[in-house]
Design an enzyme around this catalytic site. Structure first.
Site, PDB file in Angstrom:
ATOM      1  N   ALA A 155       0.868  -1.163   0.000  1.00  0.00           N
ATOM      2  CA  ALA A 155       0.000   0.000   0.000  1.00  0.00           C
ATOM      3  C   ALA A 155       0.900   1.206   0.000  1.00  0.00           C
ATOM      4  O   ALA A 155       2.063   1.132   0.427  1.00  0.00           O
ATOM      5  CB  ALA A 155      -0.902   0.005   1.221  1.00  0.00           C
ATOM      6  N   LYS A 156       0.333   2.287  -0.475  1.00  0.00           N
ATOM      7  CA  LYS A 156       1.109   3.512  -0.564  1.00  0.00           C
ATOM      8  C   LYS A 156       1.696   3.887   0.801  1.00  0.00           C
ATOM      9  O   LYS A 156       2.836   4.301   0.918  1.00  0.00           O
ATOM     10  CB  LYS A 156       0.193   4.622  -1.042  1.00  0.00           C
ATOM     11  CG  LYS A 156       0.855   5.592  -1.954  1.00  0.00           C
ATOM     12  CD  LYS A 156      -0.195   6.469  -2.548  1.00  0.00           C
ATOM     13  CE  LYS A 156       0.385   7.735  -3.094  1.00  0.00           C
ATOM     14  NZ  LYS A 156      -0.666   8.649  -3.491  1.00  0.00           N
ATOM     15  N   ARG A 157       0.870   3.671   1.829  1.00  0.00           N
ATOM     16  CA  ARG A 157       1.325   4.114   3.144  1.00  0.00           C
ATOM     17  C   ARG A 157       2.527   3.311   3.635  1.00  0.00           C
ATOM     18  O   ARG A 157       3.222   3.719   4.542  1.00  0.00           O
ATOM     19  CB  ARG A 157       0.179   4.072   4.164  1.00  0.00           C
ATOM     20  CG  ARG A 157      -0.350   2.702   4.467  1.00  0.00           C
ATOM     21  CD  ARG A 157      -1.469   2.783   5.498  1.00  0.00           C
ATOM     22  NE  ARG A 157      -1.947   1.472   5.868  1.00  0.00           N
ATOM     23  CZ  ARG A 157      -2.755   0.734   5.127  1.00  0.00           C
ATOM     24  NH1 ARG A 157      -3.189   1.185   3.961  1.00  0.00           N
ATOM     25  NH2 ARG A 157      -3.137  -0.459   5.540  1.00  0.00           N
TER      26      ARG A 157
END
Ligand code: GLU
Length: 289
Positions: free
Chosen positions: A250-252
């Site tokens: 995920a981007k995070r």
């Protein structure tokens, strides 16, 4: 046997990463190796989070990976009348009710109760608005409201709900663990669950190839299929890619986007072949959720 139809159904709320590539390739190859069709559906019912620039990037990323979809791209934002019709059919049978609660109100109620059952999506809605009288419902319909499925009633009407996952085997749906899920949101005329169920049937999808993170949601989709008289596809929930720390991509968690790899000059078709062969870029693993 019917011709195989699969689909990739991204939400244009951010850039795609390797996990999306893995999923799109899995769905594409499943159809291609069986002489079937592979469809692309953009799940953009969330008007506040969906962005046209993400749609453009998704199309460019898929082309870069060497994937080509059959027919036109379908946009959920253009199909709201279909979701409304499905909701109306459920309304007519008394299977949904308007919910006037706010998120904060629900959280307060759950906190006050001391404990709340937890479903796959978090604490289960306590059912507050299920108890609102018919007269009060009508009187309050001008207020912002969502529509929730009366799950206990739905399960009673639907009966036994078998479905098959090609990896996990035979299943019997137990949607009650989700409680009264939202089918139409205050700010969007449909929820993910309703739109995906209506569209997979309308597009003739025979095999749903998607990540194991959506395995539990299938229980809700299965009960909606039964209530709406729609066919049940075969499912194949594939393992998710994780990074070396065990995080889902995920981007995070700093997963590289496909766009960043593409713009850096990486070879998308070679990457797709590596993913097909189970050769994951250094630092990535596949695991079942
Ligand atoms: N739109 C969903 C997502 O991006 C996937 C829907 C599905 O494959 O059923 O997570």
């Amino acid at each position: 046997m019917n011709r195989v139809v699969t689909r990739f159904a991204p939400s244009p709320t951010g850039r795609l990463h390797l996990g999306h590539a893995f999923s799109a390739i899995a769905a594409d190859d499943y159809a291609r190796t069986r002489g079937g069709r592979f469809l692309l559906r953009i799940e953009d019912i969330d008007g506040t989070r969906s962005r046209p620039e993400h749609v453009e990037t998704i199309l460019a990323d898929l082309a870069w990976l060497g994937l080509a979809w059959d027919g036109d791209v379908v946009f959920q934002s253009e199909r709201l009348d279909r979701y409304q019709a499905a909701l109306d059919a459920l309304k007519a049978r008394g299977l949904v009710y308007p919910c006037f609660c706010t998120r904060a109100g629900i959280a307060r109620e759950i906190a006050a109760a001391g404990s709340a059952p937890h479903g796959p999506d978090g604490p289960v809605y306590p059912g507050t608005c299920r108890a609102v009288s018919a007269a009060e419902r009508v009187a309050r319909l001008a207020e912002p409201h969502a529509w929730r499925l009366d799950m206990a009633r739905a399960v009673r009407q639907a009966g036994l709900l078998p479905w098959h996952d090609e990896i996990a085997g035979e299943q019997v749906a137990d949607p009650a663990v989700f409680g009264d899920v939202v089918l139409a949101r205050k700010d969007a005329p449909s929820s993910y669950h309703l739109a995906v169920t209506v569209d997979d049937a309308a597009q003739g999808v025979t095999h749903i190839v998607r990540g194991a993170d959506l395995f539990a949601a299938t229980h809700v989709h299965r009960v909606l299929q039964a209530l709406l008289g729609l066919p049940t596809p075969v499912y194949r929930h594939h393992p998710l890619l994780i990074d070396a720390d065990g995080n889902r991509l995920a981007k995070r968690h700093g997963a590289p986007t496909l766009e960043s790899l593409r713009l850096a000059g990486a070879d998308g078709r070679a990457l797709a072949d590596d993913l097909r062969a189970g050769r994951l870029p250094t630092g990535f693993l596949a695991r079942k959720d």
